[in-house]
Design a protein around this motif. Structure first.
Motif, PDB file in Angstrom:
ATOM      1  N   UNK A  22      26.368  52.116  45.529  1.00  0.00           N
ATOM      2  CA  UNK A  22      27.513  52.583  44.723  1.00  0.00           C
ATOM      3  C   UNK A  22      27.399  54.388  44.834  1.00  0.00           C
ATOM      4  N   UNK A  23      25.837  54.616  44.434  1.00  0.00           N
ATOM      5  CA  UNK A  23      26.032  55.835  44.493  1.00  0.00           C
ATOM      6  C   UNK A  23      26.206  57.422  45.969  1.00  0.00           C
ATOM      7  N   UNK A  24      25.122  56.496  46.458  1.00  0.00           N
ATOM      8  CA  UNK A  24      25.378  56.369  47.886  1.00  0.00           C
ATOM      9  C   UNK A  24      27.151  56.568  48.879  1.00  0.00           C
ATOM     10  N   UNK A  25      27.674  55.851  48.057  1.00  0.00           N
ATOM     11  CA  UNK A  25      29.039  55.776  49.184  1.00  0.00           C
ATOM     12  C   UNK A  25      29.768  56.589  48.066  1.00  0.00           C
ATOM     13  N   UNK A  26      29.933  56.344  46.274  1.00  0.00           N
ATOM     14  CA  UNK A  26      30.460  57.425  46.113  1.00  0.00           C
ATOM     15  C   UNK A  26      29.476  59.378  46.694  1.00  0.00           C
ATOM     16  N   UNK A  27      28.446  59.653  46.938  1.00  0.00           N
ATOM     17  CA  UNK A  27      28.140  61.053  47.599  1.00  0.00           C
ATOM     18  C   UNK A  27      27.990  61.379  48.010  1.00  0.00           C
ATOM     19  N   UNK A  28      27.916  59.983  49.098  1.00  0.00           N
ATOM     20  CA  UNK A  28      27.547  60.893  50.292  1.00  0.00           C
ATOM     21  C   UNK A  28      29.127  61.134  51.128  1.00  0.00           C
ATOM     22  N   UNK A  29      29.484  62.723  51.850  1.00  0.00           N
ATOM     23  CA  UNK A  29      30.612  62.933  52.100  1.00  0.00           C
ATOM     24  C   UNK A  29      30.819  62.736  53.827  1.00  0.00           C
ATOM     25  N   UNK A  30      30.324  61.594  54.176  1.00  0.00           N
ATOM     26  CA  UNK A  30      30.556  60.548  55.315  1.00  0.00           C
ATOM     27  C   UNK A  30      30.298  59.736  55.537  1.00  0.00           C
TER      28      UNK A  30
END
Length: 173
Positions: free
Chosen positions: A28-36
Motif C-alpha cells: 500500500x505504501x509503495x502504491x501510494x508513494x511511487x510515481x510510476x
C-alpha cells in the motif's frame, strides 16, 4: 521499471493462524508513494534464519528485485532472526537506515528501542528490515524514503520517481 520484493517473516502467518497484514501494508505504501508502476514479488516465511536468507537471496539474485522490504522478526525475542539473516546475505550494511527508523519510531513508542532492524545491499538490491507491526511500516519507510531512490541508483538500479504523497527524495544536484 522498479521491482519490489516483500518478505513477511511470521511463524503464525506462515502457518495460517492469522492473515498477514504487514506485507499488504508495505504494498500500500509503495502504491501510494511511487510515481510510476512497479512489479512485485511476495514471500511469506516462518521465523527461520535459513528460510529468510533463502527468500532474500532468491529475490535479489534470481527475481532481481531492486528493493526488498522485510517485515517482522526484528525484536529481541529468540525467534526474531530477520536482522541476522539480512546481515548474512548482504554485501554491504547501511546502519544509518536502522538508526533513522528507530529514531523516528521512538517519537511515538518507547519500545522502538528494542527494534533491531537494519539494511544493506546485495548486488543491485537494497534490503530494508521493518518491524512486523502494520502501524509502524509507513512511519519507518517515511524515515528513510528520502535516501532510497538515490541508493537504488548508486547500486545500479533504475531511477524512479515519487508521487506527491511521498516524502521528498534526495538527489544530488
Amino acid at each position: 521499471m522498479l521491482s519490489l520484493g516483500i518478505v513477511t517473516v511470521s511463524d503464525r502467518a506462515a502457518t495460517g493462524v492469522y492473515v498477514d497484514q504487514s506485507g499488504p501494508a508495505i504494498r500500500d505504501v509503495f502504491t501510494r508513494w511511487l510515481g510510476e508502476p512497479f512489479t512485485e514479488a511476495y514471500r511469506l516465511v516462518p521465523d527461520e534464519q535459513p528460510l529468510i536468507e533463502a527468500a532474500l537471496r532468491e529475490l535479489a539474485d534470481e527475481v532481481r528485485c531492486h528493493i526488498i522490504v522485510t517485515t517482522g522478526g526484528t525484536g529481541p525475542a529468540p525467534r526474531d532472526v530477520t536482522p541476522e539473516a539480512t546481515v548474512a546475505v548482504c554485501d554491504r550494511l547501511l546502519p544509518g537506515f536502522g538508526e533513522q527508523m528507530r529514531a523516528e519510531s521512538l517519537k511515538s513508542v518507547a519500545t522502538a528501542i528494542l527494534s533491531r532492524q537494519t539494511a544493506g545491499t546485495r548486488g543491485g538490491a537494497l534490503i530494508i528490515n521493518l518491524p512486523g507491526k502494520p502501524a509502524a511500516i509507513e512511519e519507518c519507510l517515511r524515515a528513510v524514503w528520502g535516501a532510497m531512490p538515490y541508493c537504488v541508483e548508486l547500486i545500479g538500479g533504475p531511477r524512479f520517481t515519487s508521487s506527491s504523497a511521498a516524502p521528498r527524495p534526495y538527489r544530488p544536484a
